[in-house]
Design a protein around this motif. Structure first.
Motif, PDB file in Angstrom:
ATOM      1  N   GLN A   1       0.827  -1.193   0.000  1.00 16.18           N
ATOM      2  CA  GLN A   1       0.000   0.000   0.000  1.00 16.18           C
ATOM      3  C   GLN A   1       0.867   1.250   0.000  1.00 16.18           C
ATOM      4  O   GLN A   1       1.900   1.300   0.659  1.00 16.18           O
ATOM      5  CB  GLN A   1      -0.904  -0.001   1.240  1.00 16.18           C
ATOM      6  CG  GLN A   1      -2.033  -1.001   1.174  1.00 16.18           C
ATOM      7  CD  GLN A   1      -2.993  -0.836   2.336  1.00 16.18           C
ATOM      8  OE1 GLN A   1      -2.613  -0.360   3.397  1.00 16.18           O
ATOM      9  NE2 GLN A   1      -4.244  -1.219   2.136  1.00 16.18           N
ATOM     10  N   MET A   2       0.409   2.260  -0.753  1.00 13.83           N
ATOM     11  CA  MET A   2       1.118   3.533  -0.780  1.00 13.83           C
ATOM     12  C   MET A   2       0.690   4.365   0.404  1.00 13.83           C
ATOM     13  O   MET A   2      -0.471   4.355   0.802  1.00 13.83           O
ATOM     14  CB  MET A   2       0.815   4.291  -2.072  1.00 13.83           C
ATOM     15  CG  MET A   2       1.263   3.596  -3.332  1.00 13.83           C
ATOM     16  SD  MET A   2       0.801   4.545  -4.811  1.00 13.83           S
ATOM     17  CE  MET A   2       1.925   5.922  -4.682  1.00 13.83           C
ATOM     18  N   SER A   3       1.617   5.127   0.972  1.00 13.28           N
ATOM     19  CA  SER A   3       1.262   6.071   2.016  1.00 13.28           C
ATOM     20  C   SER A   3       0.538   7.249   1.377  1.00 13.28           C
ATOM     21  O   SER A   3       0.607   7.455   0.159  1.00 13.28           O
ATOM     22  CB  SER A   3       2.515   6.570   2.738  1.00 13.28           C
ATOM     23  OG  SER A   3       3.294   7.392   1.870  1.00 13.28           O
ATOM     24  N   MET A   4      -0.157   8.049   2.193  1.00 11.03           N
ATOM     25  CA  MET A   4      -0.864   9.210   1.665  1.00 11.03           C
ATOM     26  C   MET A   4       0.136  10.184   1.038  1.00 11.03           C
ATOM     27  O   MET A   4      -0.143  10.783  -0.006  1.00 11.03           O
ATOM     28  CB  MET A   4      -1.655   9.904   2.769  1.00 11.03           C
ATOM     29  CG  MET A   4      -2.572  11.012   2.265  1.00 11.03           C
ATOM     30  SD  MET A   4      -3.794  10.395   1.083  1.00 11.03           S
ATOM     31  CE  MET A   4      -4.804  11.854   0.820  1.00 11.03           C
ATOM     32  N   THR A   5       1.299  10.331   1.655  1.00 10.13           N
ATOM     33  CA  THR A   5       2.326  11.222   1.099  1.00 10.13           C
ATOM     34  C   THR A   5       2.737  10.771  -0.295  1.00 10.13           C
ATOM     35  O   THR A   5       2.880  11.586  -1.214  1.00 10.13           O
ATOM     36  CB  THR A   5       3.558  11.272   2.018  1.00 10.13           C
ATOM     37  OG1 THR A   5       3.171  11.755   3.296  1.00 10.13           O
ATOM     38  CG2 THR A   5       4.633  12.185   1.441  1.00 10.13           C
ATOM     39  N   GLU A   6       2.911   9.473  -0.473  1.00 12.33           N
ATOM     40  CA  GLU A   6       3.281   8.946  -1.792  1.00 12.33           C
ATOM     41  C   GLU A   6       2.179   9.195  -2.812  1.00 12.33           C
ATOM     42  O   GLU A   6       2.447   9.527  -3.971  1.00 12.33           O
ATOM     43  CB  GLU A   6       3.578   7.450  -1.676  1.00 12.33           C
ATOM     44  CG  GLU A   6       4.862   7.140  -0.926  1.00 12.33           C
ATOM     45  CD  GLU A   6       5.038   5.660  -0.659  1.00 12.33           C
ATOM     46  OE1 GLU A   6       6.188   5.187  -0.703  1.00 12.33           O
ATOM     47  OE2 GLU A   6       4.033   4.977  -0.400  1.00 12.33           O
ATOM     48  N   LYS A   7       0.936   9.061  -2.390  1.00  7.75           N
ATOM     49  CA  LYS A   7      -0.184   9.319  -3.303  1.00  7.75           C
ATOM     50  C   LYS A   7      -0.227  10.782  -3.732  1.00  7.75           C
ATOM     51  O   LYS A   7      -0.505  11.097  -4.883  1.00  7.75           O
ATOM     52  CB  LYS A   7      -1.503   8.945  -2.636  1.00  7.75           C
ATOM     53  CG  LYS A   7      -1.693   7.459  -2.416  1.00  7.75           C
ATOM     54  CD  LYS A   7      -2.999   7.186  -1.688  1.00  7.75           C
ATOM     55  CE  LYS A   7      -3.175   5.707  -1.397  1.00  7.75           C
ATOM     56  NZ  LYS A   7      -4.428   5.433  -0.659  1.00  7.75           N
ATOM     57  N   LEU A   8       0.059  11.673  -2.800  1.00 16.72           N
ATOM     58  CA  LEU A   8      -0.004  13.104  -3.104  1.00 16.72           C
ATOM     59  C   LEU A   8       1.038  13.515  -4.131  1.00 16.72           C
ATOM     60  O   LEU A   8       0.815  14.416  -4.935  1.00 16.72           O
ATOM     61  CB  LEU A   8       0.175  13.924  -1.828  1.00 16.72           C
ATOM     62  CG  LEU A   8      -0.919  13.798  -0.757  1.00 16.72           C
ATOM     63  CD1 LEU A   8      -0.564  14.631   0.467  1.00 16.72           C
ATOM     64  CD2 LEU A   8      -2.269  14.223  -1.312  1.00 16.72           C
ATOM     65  N   TRP A   9       2.199  12.864  -4.092  1.00 12.97           N
ATOM     66  CA  TRP A   9       3.301  13.275  -4.956  1.00 12.97           C
ATOM     67  C   TRP A   9       3.496  12.379  -6.176  1.00 12.97           C
ATOM     68  O   TRP A   9       4.350  12.655  -7.015  1.00 12.97           O
ATOM     69  CB  TRP A   9       4.606  13.331  -4.158  1.00 12.97           C
ATOM     70  CG  TRP A   9       4.625  14.479  -3.202  1.00 12.97           C
ATOM     71  CD1 TRP A   9       4.383  14.448  -1.860  1.00 12.97           C
ATOM     72  CD2 TRP A   9       4.861  15.858  -3.514  1.00 12.97           C
ATOM     73  NE1 TRP A   9       4.463  15.711  -1.318  1.00 12.97           N
ATOM     74  CE2 TRP A   9       4.761  16.597  -2.305  1.00 12.97           C
ATOM     75  CE3 TRP A   9       5.160  16.537  -4.700  1.00 12.97           C
ATOM     76  CZ2 TRP A   9       4.936  17.974  -2.254  1.00 12.97           C
ATOM     77  CZ3 TRP A   9       5.330  17.912  -4.641  1.00 12.97           C
ATOM     78  CH2 TRP A   9       5.225  18.609  -3.426  1.00 12.97           C
ATOM     79  N   SER A  10       2.712  11.324  -6.287  1.00 13.30           N
ATOM     80  CA  SER A  10       2.883  10.386  -7.401  1.00 13.30           C
ATOM     81  C   SER A  10       2.488  11.023  -8.731  1.00 13.30           C
ATOM     82  O   SER A  10       1.515  11.771  -8.808  1.00 13.30           O
ATOM     83  CB  SER A  10       2.036   9.133  -7.178  1.00 13.30           C
ATOM     84  OG  SER A  10       2.537   8.377  -6.114  1.00 13.30           O
ATOM     85  N   LYS A  11       3.249  10.705  -9.744  1.00 14.84           N
ATOM     86  CA  LYS A  11       2.925  11.146 -11.093  1.00 14.84           C
ATOM     87  C   LYS A  11       1.915  10.177 -11.707  1.00 14.84           C
ATOM     88  O   LYS A  11       1.793   9.029 -11.282  1.00 14.84           O
ATOM     89  CB  LYS A  11       4.182  11.215 -11.965  1.00 14.84           C
ATOM     90  CG  LYS A  11       5.313  12.048 -11.369  1.00 14.84           C
ATOM     91  CD  LYS A  11       4.902  13.463 -11.044  1.00 14.84           C
ATOM     92  CE  LYS A  11       6.050  14.257 -10.447  1.00 14.84           C
ATOM     93  NZ  LYS A  11       5.655  15.593 -10.003  1.00 14.84           N
TER      94      LYS A  11
END
Length: 460
Positions: A108-118
């Motif tokens: 699972q991706m963290s929320m931070t990773e989701k916010l910055w993912s391309k």
């Protein structure tokens, strides 16, 4: 004996493979301890940690638990035949019905990773995020801070209701497209109409001319604009002499946007188009992609023409124009709320990515730490103030939109344009604010500041 030897070989092989595939760590990561590179990750005890910047230090965040992949069903084997042992050759074919091997789940991706993912082909991880509807509501300045979690939904809901029940007041629209330009968004008028519906009491421009062009067509846009407005006033020409060149950047090979009105108070809108596959497009976050490829930015620029047509020439008078944070925050809030009026989740997804640079777990050196003194100072600047440019980009636009959100939640969307209408009669911003929002601006500032700082600190 054959079975014992085979089991020994299997054990050796597993240990060998683990040694090859397990990454070396200098030290076991632990929340709050030092790390060396922002954005790097490490896993320990089933938890994935991300290196983030906290103040001036790089530390591991709280981490996200990683779901274990399901174990595949064992392959049936004949008794005494060690199928799969290292170095062995199968000597018989199993007669049992084979079972399918489940596909391992992705971590699972963290929320931070989701916010910055391309995005991949225009699809972003954040688009799967769901947001619960708060039960509390802010009904006055006195309880706004206590009920701050309900503010985003209240603001979005007010816009959504207006759009569902109000007619568009959009005037005639002329759209000019560059010869080498393919618009990123097909229905340019749609975003303009949604903003018009969101503000049913507002005066709209009677006519609007939209220039849509990519970087290759920037010279065409400049020449066409100057030709069409050759008979304009000297003041207009002086103010907008570099209207195209100031939004087009050679080093990035892209053009951005701006809007204003002519001397007849008719709208002039420039929409720079981001080319598919360009560096600019590949580097976009979800909110940036939405502006370019879902047409969200069109609503932003059309909103500016509404502000300008209400104030007229007073727009250029420093004392009778709302602060820059009000002008820009209103446009950023409205572009999101209008475009995503049909889905609270979509509104919050855009809002969350927009705010990523301000959240405490933002992992990059350019992140902004929002503090009360800084926000209070920001709320004190006036329009055309020289220190507007000294504040971080995130404060000037994203945080400004959060402030507007509070005002809409408490007094509704029409209160925003009422500020301009009241100031158009020769009143100051402080006079307009107290008249419309029922509280002196100086008393509202600390309430707004506390809501803003605590929402962002909580990642809300």
């Amino acid at each position: 004996m054959a079975m014992n030897v085979s089991k020994s070989r299997i054990a050796v092989a597993v240990v060998f493979l683990l040694a090859l595939t397990t990454p070396l760590q200098a030290a076991t990561p632990k929340a709050g301890t030092k790390c060396t590179k922002a954005g790097s990750t490490a896993t320990a005890a089933g938890v994935k940690f991300t290196c983030i910047k906290s103040g001036t230090k790089l530390v591991w965040n709280k981490g996200v638990a990683i779901k274990a992949s399901p174990k595949p069903s064992p392959t049936p084997t004949a008794i005494g035949d060690p199928i799969g042992a290292v170095g062995s050759t199968p000597t018989s074919t199993p007669t049992s019905t084979p079972t399918s091997t489940p596909t391992p789940e992705q971590p699972q991706m963290s929320m931070t990773e989701k916010l910055w993912s391309k995005g991949v082909n225009g699809v972003f991880p954040i688009e799967k995020e769901k947001f619960s509807i708060p039960t509390q509501s802010a009904t006055s300045w006195q309880n706004a801070y206590v009920n701050r979690e309900g503010i985003p939904y209240q603001a979005w809901s007010a816009i959504s209701k207006n759009i569902a029940t109000s007619p568009s007041k959009l005037g005639s629209v002329e759209i000019l497209i560059g010869p080498n330009t393919i618009p990123n968004f097909a229905d340019i008028k749609l975003r303009m109409e949604l903003v018009s519906k969101a503000l049913p009491k507002a005066t709209n421009v009677s006519k609007a001319r939209v220039f849509a062009f990519n970087y290759k067509d920037s010279a065409w846009a400049d020449e066409t604009f100057k030709r069409l407005y050759v008979n304009e006033t000297t003041a207009f020409k002086n103010r907008h002499r570099d209207a195209v060149t100031e939004i087009c950047f050679k080093e990035r090979e892209t053009c951005f946007q701006q809007a204003f009105v002519d001397s007849n108070l008719e709208g002039v809108i420039f929409i720079g188009m981001t080319e598919q596959g360009s560096r600019e497009q590949l580097n976009q976050t979800f909110s940036e992609y939405s502006r370019a490829y879902k047409g969200v930015v069109i609503g932003h620029e059309y909103l500016h023409t509404i502000q300008r047509v209400i104030l007229g020439e007073r727009w250029f008078q420093q004392s009778y124009n709302p602060p820059s944070w009000f002008n820009e925050g209103m446009a950023v809030f409205m572009e999101n709320a209008a475009a995503n009026h049909a889905s609270f989740d979509a509104f919050m997804q855009f809002r969350a990515v927009e705010s990523a640079i301000m959240y405490p777990d933002c992992p990059y050196s350019f992140c902004v730490k929002i503090e009360k003194d800084q926000v209070q100072s920001f709320l004190s600047i006036y329009n055309y103030s020289s220190n507007w440019s000294s504040y971080p980009y995130a404060m000037k636009y994203q945080m400004s939109a959060r402030i507007i959100e509070i005002l809409v939640a408490l007094k509704g969307p029409d209160s925003l344009t009422e500020v301009y209408e009241y100031m158009a009669t020769g009143k100051t911003f402080e006079q307009a604010f107290e008249h419309i929002y029922g509280i002196k601006y100086e008393l509202a500032k600390p309430i707004i500041t506390s809501i803003m700082v605590d929402q962002i600190a909580a990642g809300k």
